[in-house]
Design an enzyme around this catalytic site. Structure first.
Site, mmCIF file in Angstrom:
data_model
loop_
_atom_site.group_PDB
_atom_site.id
_atom_site.type_symbol
_atom_site.label_atom_id
_atom_site.label_comp_id
_atom_site.label_asym_id
_atom_site.label_seq_id
_atom_site.Cartn_x
_atom_site.Cartn_y
_atom_site.Cartn_z
ATOM 1 N N ARG A 182 0.807 -1.230 0.000
ATOM 2 C CA ARG A 182 0.000 0.000 0.000
ATOM 3 C C ARG A 182 0.834 1.273 0.000
ATOM 4 N NH1 ARG A 182 -2.681 -3.953 2.556
ATOM 5 N NH2 ARG A 182 -4.871 -4.169 1.992
ATOM 6 N N HIS A 226 -0.735 -2.592 -4.603
ATOM 7 C CA HIS A 226 -0.139 -3.493 -5.596
ATOM 8 C C HIS A 226 -0.064 -2.911 -7.006
ATOM 9 C CE1 HIS A 226 0.082 -6.365 -2.468
ATOM 10 N NE2 HIS A 226 -1.097 -6.945 -2.591
ATOM 11 N N HIS A 276 2.854 -12.949 -5.587
ATOM 12 C CA HIS A 276 1.733 -13.067 -4.660
ATOM 13 C C HIS A 276 1.124 -14.476 -4.656
ATOM 14 C CE1 HIS A 276 -1.558 -11.516 -2.241
ATOM 15 N NE2 HIS A 276 -1.072 -10.291 -2.324
ATOM 16 N N ASP A 326 -1.743 -9.414 8.632
ATOM 17 C CA ASP A 326 -1.539 -8.822 7.305
ATOM 18 C C ASP A 326 -0.487 -7.740 7.517
ATOM 19 O OD1 ASP A 326 -1.721 -8.097 4.690
ATOM 20 O OD2 ASP A 326 -3.849 -7.576 4.721
ATOM 21 N N GLU A 361 5.105 -12.570 1.116
ATOM 22 C CA GLU A 361 5.563 -11.726 0.011
ATOM 23 C C GLU A 361 6.841 -11.002 0.407
ATOM 24 O OE1 GLU A 361 2.025 -9.181 -0.697
ATOM 25 O OE2 GLU A 361 1.058 -10.785 0.419
#
Ligand code: BGC
Length: 364
Positions: free
Chosen positions: A92, A117, A191, A263, A329
């Protein structure tokens, strides 16, 4: 069909190209199947997407351990980045805006009031030029694209080459390279959503995960890092010693409430390195399949598949529900273009962006 390299007698080494689908504008999308060292990989030139990745369990039984779709239309209709190459900037960027050398750049917003992304038409939706190769014991694909100056709001023409290598030992290695003709920001990643028991087989909460990071980046409600590097000790985010992914997922920590689980970007203890160094291990005790990740990058976004909600039907015809996969990631820190204390993501003319991530598969 595109016959690539031949076998070496023992291990099958091959690359095969087939038509996967056709985009609305008539562009044909190919699927490239690679096999080497016991690993089978299917890659689309659309988004550089890993459509399938098969590895054996401790008894030699293969399963596809990466979430995906069986048709191009499903990917185009809306994929939460299943298996895709992410760029120009992974993760982000607050308000989809950053200032570089005194000039402010506005990106399209595709995640509330953030850019996620790479924007609405990121590298995950581009058709890459793909060239297969064989080098010594390895096979692979070279994926190239040019991202125009101003594309998705980013300055500078970016020339990108991503190399997917399946090594003789069955590792999947990714080498990312990029150059620009004007200062820009770059953060490339992949991803894949992992489920080592096989996609569509249920939750990954019993998988064991270890991450070599004593700190992580807390986020605000919109999942933008606050700028603090916080200790994982004493929090559900502590994976310094292998533990079940689901063990602490329901611990009522303020940070978990922001994103329905984990996350978050982990601040890898090793920092930026010239060579890929081991940073994470994922293991499915039931099948014995293991995944090791080594990278040159400073960060690892661990996303526990929180937003999968049973509305997507995957490759094997089963729905994907919350926690049915997780992403690891490797990347620079989220929102780095707005956070001067984070490692820089600026790329200038004359410099080459170069990062490497290696996925090693095993059985235990
Ligand atoms: C992000 C998640 C997001 C997911 C799919 C991950 O990289 O961290 O917040 O939901 O990608 O878009």
């Amino acid at each position: 069909m595109f016959p690539g390299s031949g076998g070496n007698g023992k291990e099958r080494r091959q690359t095969v190209r087939t038509l996967f689908g056709v985009l609305a504008d008539g562009t044909e999308v190919s699927s490239w199947s690679l096999e080497n060292g016991g690993t089978r990989l299917k890659v689309l030139d659309y988004g550089g997407i890993v459509q399938s990745l098969e590895i054996p369990d401790r008894d030699g039984r293969y399963a596809n351990v990466s979430l995906g779709f069986s048709t191009l239309d499903d990917y185009v209709a809306g994929s939460p980045y299943f298996g895709a190459l992410i760029g120009r900037f992974g993760n982000r960027i607050a308000a989809g805006r950053f200032t570089l050398d005194g000039e402010t750049h506005q990106l399209p917003l595709n995640d509330g009031d953030r850019s996620l992304h790479g924007g609405t038409e990121g590298f995950d939706r581009r058709v890459w030029d793909v060239e297969p190769f064989t080098e010594g014991p390895d096979v692979g694909l070279r994926l190239r694209l040019t991202s125009a100056d101003g594309e998705m709001g980013y300055p500078g023409t970016l020339e990108v080459t991503v190399t997917y290598t399946l090594t003789g030992g069955g590792d999947w290695r990714i080498d990312y390279e990029a150059t620009t003709d004007r200062a820009t920001v770059v953060n490339l990643t992949n991803h894949v959503y992992w489920n080592l028991a096989g996609e569509g087989s249920g939750s990954v909460h019993d998988h064991e995960l270890e991450i070599a990071a004593a700190r992580y980046l807390p986020v605000d409600q919109s999942l933008i890092p606050t700028g603090e590097l916080a200790d994982v000790a004493g929090t559900p985010f502590d994976f310094r010693t292998a533990k079940a992914v689901g063990r602490d997922l329901r611990v009522a920590h303020e940070q978990s409430l922001h994103c329905k689980g984990v996350d978050h970007n982990y601040v890898l203890d090793k920092g930026v390195t010239v060579r890929p160094e081991p940073v994470a291990v994922l293991r499915d005790p039931a099948s014995g399949r293991t995944l090791g990740i080594a990278t040159t990058e400073p960060g690892l976004q661990f996303y526990s598949g929180n937003f999968l909600d049973g509305t997507l039907v995957g490759t094997g015809g089963r729905t994907y529900r919350q926690g049915d996969a997780l992403c690891l990631e490797t990347q620079a820190f989220p929102d780095a273009p707005n956070q001067p204390s984070f490692p820089s993501t600026v790329l200038r003319p004359g410099q080459t962006y170069r990062t490497t991530t290696v996925h090693s598969f095993g059985r235990s």
